[in-house]
Scaffold this motif. Sequence first.
Motif, mmCIF file in Angstrom:
data_model
loop_
_atom_site.group_PDB
_atom_site.id
_atom_site.type_symbol
_atom_site.label_atom_id
_atom_site.label_comp_id
_atom_site.label_asym_id
_atom_site.label_seq_id
_atom_site.Cartn_x
_atom_site.Cartn_y
_atom_site.Cartn_z
ATOM 1 N N ARG A 14 -7.363 6.880 -1.621
ATOM 2 C CA ARG A 14 -6.587 6.829 -2.858
ATOM 3 C C ARG A 14 -6.882 5.533 -3.625
ATOM 4 N NH1 ARG A 14 -0.743 7.866 -1.073
ATOM 5 N NH2 ARG A 14 -1.794 8.672 0.757
ATOM 6 N N MET A 18 -8.233 5.006 -7.488
ATOM 7 C CA MET A 18 -7.629 4.069 -8.452
ATOM 8 C C MET A 18 -8.676 3.170 -9.085
ATOM 9 S SD MET A 18 -4.522 4.597 -8.604
ATOM 10 C CE MET A 18 -3.389 5.446 -7.576
ATOM 11 N N ILE A 21 -10.581 4.959 -11.595
ATOM 12 C CA ILE A 21 -9.848 5.174 -12.847
ATOM 13 C C ILE A 21 -9.844 3.897 -13.683
ATOM 14 C CG2 ILE A 21 -7.574 5.640 -13.821
ATOM 15 C CD1 ILE A 21 -7.054 7.523 -11.497
ATOM 16 N N VAL A 22 -9.628 2.764 -13.009
ATOM 17 C CA VAL A 22 -9.552 1.505 -13.758
ATOM 18 C C VAL A 22 -10.906 1.131 -14.346
ATOM 19 C CG1 VAL A 22 -9.166 -0.961 -13.528
ATOM 20 C CG2 VAL A 22 -7.548 0.639 -12.546
ATOM 21 N N THR A 306 -7.093 -5.918 -10.246
ATOM 22 C CA THR A 306 -6.630 -4.578 -9.894
ATOM 23 C C THR A 306 -6.885 -4.268 -8.425
ATOM 24 O OG1 THR A 306 -7.279 -3.961 -12.108
ATOM 25 C CG2 THR A 306 -6.712 -2.195 -10.628
ATOM 26 N N VAL A 309 -4.307 -5.807 -6.273
ATOM 27 C CA VAL A 309 -3.037 -5.081 -6.279
ATOM 28 C C VAL A 309 -3.123 -3.837 -5.395
ATOM 29 C CG1 VAL A 309 -1.347 -3.913 -7.710
ATOM 30 C CG2 VAL A 309 -2.493 -5.921 -8.559
ATOM 31 N N ILE A 310 -4.265 -3.137 -5.453
ATOM 32 C CA ILE A 310 -4.429 -1.938 -4.633
ATOM 33 C C ILE A 310 -4.322 -2.283 -3.155
ATOM 34 C CG2 ILE A 310 -6.097 -0.204 -3.903
ATOM 35 C CD1 ILE A 310 -7.126 -0.216 -6.795
ATOM 36 N N ASN A 313 -0.817 -2.942 -2.196
ATOM 37 C CA ASN A 313 -0.053 -1.698 -2.101
ATOM 38 C C ASN A 313 -0.249 -1.032 -0.759
ATOM 39 O OD1 ASN A 313 1.445 -1.252 -4.385
ATOM 40 N ND2 ASN A 313 -0.333 -0.648 -5.566
ATOM 41 N N ASP A 317 2.648 -0.250 2.068
ATOM 42 C CA ASP A 317 2.967 1.066 2.614
ATOM 43 C C ASP A 317 2.909 1.053 4.136
ATOM 44 O OD1 ASP A 317 3.695 2.460 0.471
ATOM 45 O OD2 ASP A 317 1.973 3.825 0.432
#
Lengths: 333, 305
Positions: A14, A18, A21-22, A306, A309-310, A313, A317
């Motif tokens: 995932r 991301m 996408i960025v 970015t 940050v990923i 994250n 989790d």
Amino acid sequence: MPKAVRQLAGHLLRGLVMVWIVTTFTFVLVHEMPGNPVQAQYESLIEKGFSPDAASRQVAVTYGFVPHGSLWSQYGHYLSRLLHFDLGKSVSAQGVSVAKEVASAAKWTIGLVLAGVVLSFALGVVLGVVAAMRRNSRLGDGLSIAGSLLHGVPQYVMALVLVTLLTVKWPLFSTGDVNGLIQPGFNVAYIASIISHAVLPATAFALSSFGGYLLTMKSSVVSVLGDDFILAAELRGLSPGLVFRYISRNAILPLFTVLALSFGFMFGGAVFIESAFNYPGMGALLVSSIGQRDYSEMSGAFLLITVAVILANIVADLLYTVVDPRVRRASGT
Amino acid sequence: MSTTLDLPTIGNRADAVVTPRRRGFWHNLWRVLRRKPTRMAGAFVVVVFVVIGIIGPWLYPANLPTDSNLILSGPSLAHPLGTDFQGADVLALLVTGTRYVLVAAALAALLTVVLGAAIGLYAGYRRGLADSSLMRITDFVLTIPGFPLLLVLSTVWKFGSALQMGLVLGITGWGGLARSVRSQTLSLRERGFVEAARGLGLSTPHVIRRELLPNIAPYVAMNLLIGVTTFIYSQVGLFYLGVLPFKAENWGVMIFLAVNNGVTQTGSGLFYLLAPLLSILLLTLAVVLLVDAMDEVFNPRLRED
């Protein structure tokens, strides 16, 4: 074990989506920029007497894609460059690769963020518990108001006040270039120089962000205090230390998401502190690249922030399932 | 057969008898505010700022008069907060900048709270496909880090009006709240009263509004107020970093120009730098005092009577 591995693999997959996408977003942004910087560089090179071939090669080196051909071929070209960790070349610092600039800035930011987050988290959790336990006394009131106030003080206000006071009025610390005249390496002078440069930014960061942890911890402890199992534990005559462990294990849950997120967030959020203290980190790089309209550097810095940050994250989790058995059970079914 | 039909009506009638008459939100707020003078002071300051925000821009001409003989001067009778580097009155700059700051922050905070709470509650309660797809979107919003994204967007979007600013801040800012509301909901839905509601077969909207929302409300209300201060902070920060045009009337423009005209180095015209900084602090303090009051209105556990 295999379940944890599968979970991690899912998170990583995932994360990759991301990132994709960025990168697409930055590609479209640079491509659709008013005044089209890519086309502009191409045309100025042609005017300088470059052949069309040489000019488009030069442009491709800077931005990772050529200004003509179909949108899809430009995009494909750009992605294949990124897969080789090639972020293009900086426009403002001629000939330096963006990857190199971004990596050297990231080093500085990681140190600052680590010091700042650890400091403010420890401070916030301890004071938050105190504020919750003594919430009907003056101490508790004072702590929560001080926490909310400091939480509300923008980092630039904190940084500007510290800069004006401690480097201009009473020059205790320096804000200039770290490398200066001292030989970089593992020696006392160099380390001392780094510390004297990093203390003030880290302090400004910790002071302006521990209030958030304090407030979250306080409201979380207060809501756990009202739960039946705490009353039951007290009635069973369990020692205060054990009851406290019950409380803290339940109360700290919301903080873990905040903690891991703030690591990632700080990569970009340190912008103010870095630019106020003249600290050579990622945020300062991002701002200066925007000021100089250096879009390849801007995309590189933004991409790395970015990615940070990923990763944060994913860690959040994983931590969350480790800490809260209820979530572990729910995600198993 | 008759029991299944009667149960709800019995429940309702019993409710109506047992529950005392509920006092309204404003009544509770007023009662809580009066308990501590600091809370009254906070409310007063917020009201003053709002009034300035509404009437401020009408008090001064569109182009402020400048006095080139008085540059970066200290406070005086004519200029209570001194003058800026062009000789314009700092108080006037501050007052005319208030509307932009407040409108953008309030709009952004409202958007954030509505989007964040709705998405977090729904995803956390329903789990399953709705949860994973909503969280995918939330992850995306969170993944693109807010402030750097604003910086990057500033290259194409100039944030000329407060509404544009508020809209962008709100749309990019709800991820964190959605995530924490969801994680609180995850924990709440395992509690007995929610399981009971589910067991009774109550609809999702009912459970979310009647069972979950009241438990999340204090957190959300605090986020609304604190959100206002964080959005003041981020929009002023955007102007402070100097990536936006200076035309807009905003406190951040003042800070940027003060720093770039050497106020932090020379110390002259300190009031030009301090006025917007202290306004942010004052407004933040006031909001914090209000949050304290809100906390008590919403959270019965904190009530002292």
